[in-house]
Design a protein around this motif. Sequence first.
Motif: not given
Length: 104
Positions: A55-76
């Motif tokens: 869950x923390x890893x999901x939150x980290x990836x969401x944080x990066x996607x929200x701040x345009x530090x990585x491309x937005x993608x489905x978590x699946x």
Amino acid sequence: MSTFGSPGPLPSTKPVPPQRGSFPLDHDGECKDVMMTYLACIKKVKGVNEDECRMLAKNYLRCRMDRNLMAKDDLKNLGFAEGPKGGQSLGASEEKGAKGELRW
């Protein structure tokens, strides 16, 4: 003691980009708190793939996607199942391995 010269022309190699693309580093530390929490969780469970750390890893990836530090993608697409249905579909395969075991 003389050398015969170079072994000839070496084949040129072209760099290959990463499969999922590259993304900028978090120089401003926008997601550092989430990252540090995730790393502390991984250290606490000694590297075992626990739900809490996932869950923390999901939150980290969401944080990066929200701040345009990585491309937005489905978590699946990033290896995370959606909701409780996705977690229960692994039930048969979980019996073969240890709880929280990483599967590649």
